[in-house]
Design a protein around this motif. Structure first.
Motif: not given
Length: 140
Positions: A51-65
């Motif tokens: 879940y921590r890894t998934r949250a980090q990926q979500t944060d990275a995608l939000a910054h790219r968006l």
């Protein structure tokens, strides 16, 4: 009080009374403590790591968006100049207002891409060839 009365007084016995409802507290031993099997604990740790890894990926995608949405406005030379804010992802008006505020405070960050007719390049001339048009263009 006189000296005789002070000498004749006997110390009273002090009786310590403990309330009956007070229970003795003992530290739990390792036998009394609730423990879980090692496999179960490892499973929980692996799950939380996922879940921590998934949250980090979500944060990275939000910054790219956010960067892509800022670039799509075309108003900033570098879209990373606008700080990340989650409100900009959901509300285009908030993104536009943030870009406006940034450009008011720092106008040098504006995009310098020329727009419209700047007098260079191909112009919209006549579609077909005209001898009269060629003679007029050469007469100038």
């Amino acid at each position: 009080m006189t000296a005789e009365t002070i000498e004749n007084t006997e110390p009273q016995d002090v009786v310590e009374e403990t309330p009956e409802d007070v229970e003795e507290t003992t530290e739990p031993t390792t036998e009394d403590a609730e423990t879980f099997p090692r496999e179960y604990v490892q499973k929980l740790r692996d799950e939380s790591a996922k879940y921590r890894t998934r949250a980090q990926q979500t944060d990275a995608l939000a910054h790219r968006l956010h960067e892509a949405l800022t670039a799509a406005t075309g108003r900033l030379a570098d879209p990373t100049d606008l700080p990340f804010d989650e409100a900009h992802l959901d509300d285009p008006d908030a993104l536009s207002a943030a870009v406006d505020a940034l450009l008011v405070s720092k106008p040098h960050l504006a995009s310098r891409t020329p727009r419209g007719d700047v007098g260079q390049g191909a112009s919209g001339g006549p579609e077909g060839f005209s001898l009269a048009g060629a003679l007029r263009a050469g007469a100038r």
